[in-house]
Design a protein around this motif. Structure first.
Motif, PDB file in Angstrom:
ATOM      1  N   UNK A 211      -5.027  -1.041 -10.370  1.00  0.00           N
ATOM      2  CA  UNK A 211      -6.363  -0.735 -10.060  1.00  0.00           C
ATOM      3  C   UNK A 211      -6.289   0.538  -9.085  1.00  0.00           C
ATOM      4  N   UNK A 212      -5.434   0.817  -8.407  1.00  0.00           N
ATOM      5  CA  UNK A 212      -5.331   1.957  -7.421  1.00  0.00           C
ATOM      6  C   UNK A 212      -5.154   3.174  -8.113  1.00  0.00           C
ATOM      7  N   UNK A 213      -4.062   3.268  -9.128  1.00  0.00           N
ATOM      8  CA  UNK A 213      -3.987   4.529  -9.937  1.00  0.00           C
ATOM      9  C   UNK A 213      -5.402   4.707 -10.856  1.00  0.00           C
ATOM     10  N   UNK A 214      -5.810   3.665 -11.288  1.00  0.00           N
ATOM     11  CA  UNK A 214      -7.224   3.894 -12.317  1.00  0.00           C
ATOM     12  C   UNK A 214      -8.176   4.598 -11.511  1.00  0.00           C
ATOM     13  N   UNK A 215      -8.346   3.888 -10.172  1.00  0.00           N
ATOM     14  CA  UNK A 215      -9.438   4.371  -9.351  1.00  0.00           C
ATOM     15  C   UNK A 215      -9.191   5.860  -8.912  1.00  0.00           C
ATOM     16  N   UNK A 216      -7.820   6.192  -8.705  1.00  0.00           N
ATOM     17  CA  UNK A 216      -7.424   7.466  -8.308  1.00  0.00           C
ATOM     18  C   UNK A 216      -7.491   8.446  -9.527  1.00  0.00           C
ATOM     19  N   UNK A 217      -7.285   8.264 -10.698  1.00  0.00           N
ATOM     20  CA  UNK A 217      -7.669   9.045 -11.940  1.00  0.00           C
ATOM     21  C   UNK A 217      -9.117   9.372 -12.152  1.00  0.00           C
ATOM     22  N   UNK A 218      -9.836   8.212 -12.009  1.00  0.00           N
ATOM     23  CA  UNK A 218     -11.336   8.314 -11.851  1.00  0.00           C
ATOM     24  C   UNK A 218     -11.963   9.121 -11.019  1.00  0.00           C
ATOM     25  N   UNK A 219     -11.321   9.136  -9.974  1.00  0.00           N
ATOM     26  CA  UNK A 219     -11.855  10.082  -8.876  1.00  0.00           C
ATOM     27  C   UNK A 219     -11.536  11.475  -8.824  1.00  0.00           C
ATOM     28  N   UNK A 220     -10.357  11.590  -9.546  1.00  0.00           N
ATOM     29  CA  UNK A 220      -9.936  13.229  -9.832  1.00  0.00           C
ATOM     30  C   UNK A 220     -10.777  13.580 -10.926  1.00  0.00           C
ATOM     31  N   UNK A 221     -11.194  12.837 -11.848  1.00  0.00           N
ATOM     32  CA  UNK A 221     -12.006  13.563 -12.870  1.00  0.00           C
ATOM     33  C   UNK A 221     -13.697  13.586 -12.354  1.00  0.00           C
ATOM     34  N   UNK A 222     -14.147  12.662 -11.766  1.00  0.00           N
ATOM     35  CA  UNK A 222     -15.397  12.689 -11.224  1.00  0.00           C
ATOM     36  C   UNK A 222     -15.764  13.548 -10.154  1.00  0.00           C
TER      37      UNK A 222
END
Length: 374
Positions: A211-222
């Motif tokens: 969940x941490x890395x998923x949120x991190x990749x999402x934040x990088x794209x968003x």
């Protein structure tokens, strides 16, 4: 005068006028209290017909109770023969003054919001037309602050610990790469940032890794990846005019939605996501943005046409509204009103980027299609 003109029916034991006989079915002649067996027909004490103020307390001086039920939910009992109440209609509570209509409120400190908005606009315009690299730096700073707000809220409300350091470094590099190398540089920087997030999180215990890395990749794209399209707009010969058009259309769309929705809004657009948004506000956003788009394409963009501005304004109104709803969805999931408190009257940086971020790639693409990338 005929007694029937008062609208009250004759009662048992009552004699009519002297020129008429007794009412049919009435008690024997003479006052009711002369008959020993008719003690229950004592005349009721005359009570002034005055308004009741609640009717929930007895008179301490022993006065007769006002006619009508004592409580609003009490059923009146049947009256004995010849003991009909003087006022058969139940008394009601004293009428309360009608509440004053509530004035609509923006929900924020409007003066502070206007002041901060003017200040931000001045900084952006100055950096945009003085030196392009300065504006790229402003975008990079906004991206880093936005990432800090987003990751902090995720940690506070959901316990999701997206690694901030690789996101901040990779986000700033992504904006610069988009300005220097275009779309190719932005994609490479995005991939490297995602890889850095995966590796950085490995230094901590494995619980919650996914969940941490998923949120991190999402934040990088968003945040940073979408912001790179603003930097790519700037690389054209009329880059400052393109960025100014992008900013103006987004702000005008938001302003039109607010102004029309606040004044005429009746039908909710997405009540489960953002109860304050209305369909009338969306129409206001479309109308304002299309007019502004026609003017900007005609007078600011090289080789632009007014009809292209109409299409551009329509697209901006749609993307800005979706971006606003998207961040509202995130904030509802997190249970917060604003992403931060850095900007008085506005909230945080992310609360100002919500419409801008998804609109940037839309404007960049349409301008490339209409007038080229030059």
């Amino acid at each position: 005068m005929n007694d029937s003109s008062w609208g009250a029916p004759p009662q048992a034991g009552y004699w009519g006028p002297s020129d008429q006989g007794p009412v049919q079915g009435a008690a024997p002649a003479g006052p009711a209290y002369d008959a020993p067996e008719a003690q229950h027909t004592r005349p009721m004490p005359i009570v002034p017909d005055v308004p009741s103020y609640g009717g929930d307390q007895d008179d301490d001086r022993g006065a007769a109770r006002l006619s009508g039920p004592l409580f609003r939910d009490e059923t009146p009992r049947a009256q004995p023969h010849g003991n009909a109440p003087q006022n058969p209609e139940p008394m009601h509570d004293a009428p309360q003054p009608a509440p004053r209509p509530q004035k609509k409120s923006a929900g924020r400190d409007l003066g502070a919001a206007i002041g901060v908005g003017i200040g931000l606009g001045a900084v952006i315009v100055a950096s945009l037309f003085v030196y392009k690299a300065v504006f790229v730096g402003v975008v990079a700073v906004a991206v880093v602050v936005g990432l800090w707000e987003l990751t902090r809220r995720l940690d506070e409300r959901k316990g999701i610990r997206a690694p901030l350091v690789p996101l901040a470094v990779g986000g700033a590099a992504m904006v610069v790469a988009g300005y220097v190398r275009g779309a190719e540089g932005a994609w490479v920087a995005m991939a490297l940032t995602a890889l850095a997030v995966l590796v950085w999180r490995m230094t901590e215990p494995p619980e919650g890794y996914l969940k941490d890395v998923t949120a991190g990749v999402f934040a990088a794209f968003y945040v940073p990846f979408l912001a790179t399209f603003v930097a790519m707009m700037l690389t054209a010969d009329d880059g400052p005019a393109r960025v100014l058009t992008f900013l103006l259309l987004t702000v005008v769309s938001d302003t039109g939605a607010y102004a029309i929705g606040w004044r005429f809004g009746r039908h909710k657009l997405a009540p489960r996501i953002s109860p304050g948004k209305t369909r009338e506000g969306l129409l206001g956003a479309v109308s304002f943005a299309m007019v502004a788009g026609a003017l900007c394409m005609q007078f600011l963009i090289d080789d632009g046409a007014w009809w292209q501005g109409l299409v551009l304004g329509l697209a901006v109104a749609g993307s800005a509204t979706l971006g606003d709803l998207g961040e509202s969805m995130i904030k509802r999931d997190l249970g917060i009103k604003d992403m931060g408190t850095l900007l008085p009257g506005h909230g945080g940086i992310m609360d100002r980027l919500d419409s801008l971020l998804p609109t940037a790639p839309v404007v960049w693409l349409l301008l490339v299609l209409f007038v080229g990338s030059g």
